[in-house]
Write an enzyme that holds these catalytic residues in place. Sequence first.
Site, short mmCIF file in Angstrom:
data_model
loop_
_atom_site.label_atom_id
_atom_site.label_comp_id
_atom_site.label_asym_id
_atom_site.label_seq_id
_atom_site.Cartn_x
_atom_site.Cartn_y
_atom_site.Cartn_z
CG HIS A 76 -2.25 -0.89 1.05
ND1 HIS A 76 -3.10 -0.67 1.72
CD2 HIS A 76 -2.20 -1.78 0.35
CE1 HIS A 76 -4.10 -1.54 1.47
NE2 HIS A 76 -3.48 -2.35 0.66
CE1 TYR A 204 -6.61 3.32 11.00
CE2 TYR A 204 -5.53 3.87 8.77
CZ TYR A 204 -5.62 3.21 9.83
OH TYR A 204 -4.75 2.07 10.04
N PRO A 296 -5.40 -0.14 18.51
CG PRO A 296 -7.45 -1.33 17.88
CD PRO A 296 -6.61 -0.64 18.84
CE LYS A 300 2.34 2.44 13.37
NZ LYS A 300 3.24 2.44 12.31
CE1 TYR A 388 -1.59 4.00 9.21
CE2 TYR A 388 -0.27 3.09 7.19
CZ TYR A 388 -1.68 3.23 8.19
OH TYR A 388 -2.54 1.97 8.07
#
Length: 394
Positions: A76, A204, A296, A300, A388
């Site tokens: 991704h 998200y 979550p 991580k 990230y």
Amino acid sequence: MARTLKTQVCIIGSGPSGLLLSQLLANAGIDTVVIDRKDRAHIEGRIRAGVLEQGTVTALEEAGAADRLHREGLPHDGFELAFDGDRHRIDLKALTGKTVTVYGQTEMTKDLFDKRHADGQIFFFDASDVSPRDLTTAKPRVAFTHGGESIIVECDYIAGCDGFHGVSRRAIPADVLRTFERVYPFGWLGILVERPPVSHELIYANHARGFALASMRSATRSRYYVQCDLKDDIADWSDDRFWEELATRLGADAAANLQTGPSFEKSIAPLRSFVAEPMRYGALFLAGDAAHIVPPTGAKGLNLAAADIRILSRALIAHYADGNDHHIDTYSETVLRRVWKVERFSWQLSTLMHQFPENSPFEKRMQRAEFDYLSGSETASRALAENYVGLPLD
């Protein structure tokens, strides 16, 4: 009379952390014994994380357990944040030059198990009464019962990779151990479904009704979550109710591509932030969930555990290869420096993307302002992207 075994490193816990450590040490010629209170089928069946940082992929490559990941994993380049229907894409590759890979923890665990068994790793599954002992002496050991037999493993070091509820952290004296915790006032209701994902990248979403996450495990298997009350009964969440709630929270554009179907796994997970200090006590090293938990949001948990293992394996290999104990002596300090940074990121993203029952209108406006700032600032988006894709080990 207890049976006595000898090894260099005794690993408590055969989840991905323990398996990865045993493989990296085996590659360096270091002998290990692995103990777990569960059996392999139970460990492999746990539904957990699915987004791997580049550093975690590198660790699996170094372990020789990345072949299937490279065949089946989904690279991704970015992900999306949504706020009341407005969407902002974080272009990971453009902002950092790095990517993440979607590959389920279950699959990673299977790959590591296969590799360890092929290499002849000694496992003791279904162990009970596991007890790390003599941690500050020259002869640490782990006692346990297996198949009705008392066994003692004498070793140089013990790696506690046995999770939040394991025995390793509890072996550190109360006057030495410090813990820090933030329990969140909601949970995540998650489902797995055999349908293509709603988007080729994760979404998200923060909606007035609560958080939602659109994720996946493969091109044909989707993983979805919605924020829920911790008191909710899973029986009250029919598939139809879940799909309706998810579509509302993701927004009309995303919902138009949503393929629904019967779920084959459904559960509610609480969220917490937790850190234990120190992560070394004598011959005992803590790694992964035994030492820290992150919510979550931001994916991580597994990656933080893998980073612990990379640092710990480096320390142990340096000790056995040339007697260099610098990395052993600085393990806890080095790892905790990174752990707190990752905890900060997970807490920050969770704070941004969830509806907190105690939030005032002012705090809700602050969430919106933060989203707008991220949307309009490449610098802010880059900072989020750097966290990230994964921070450096040191």
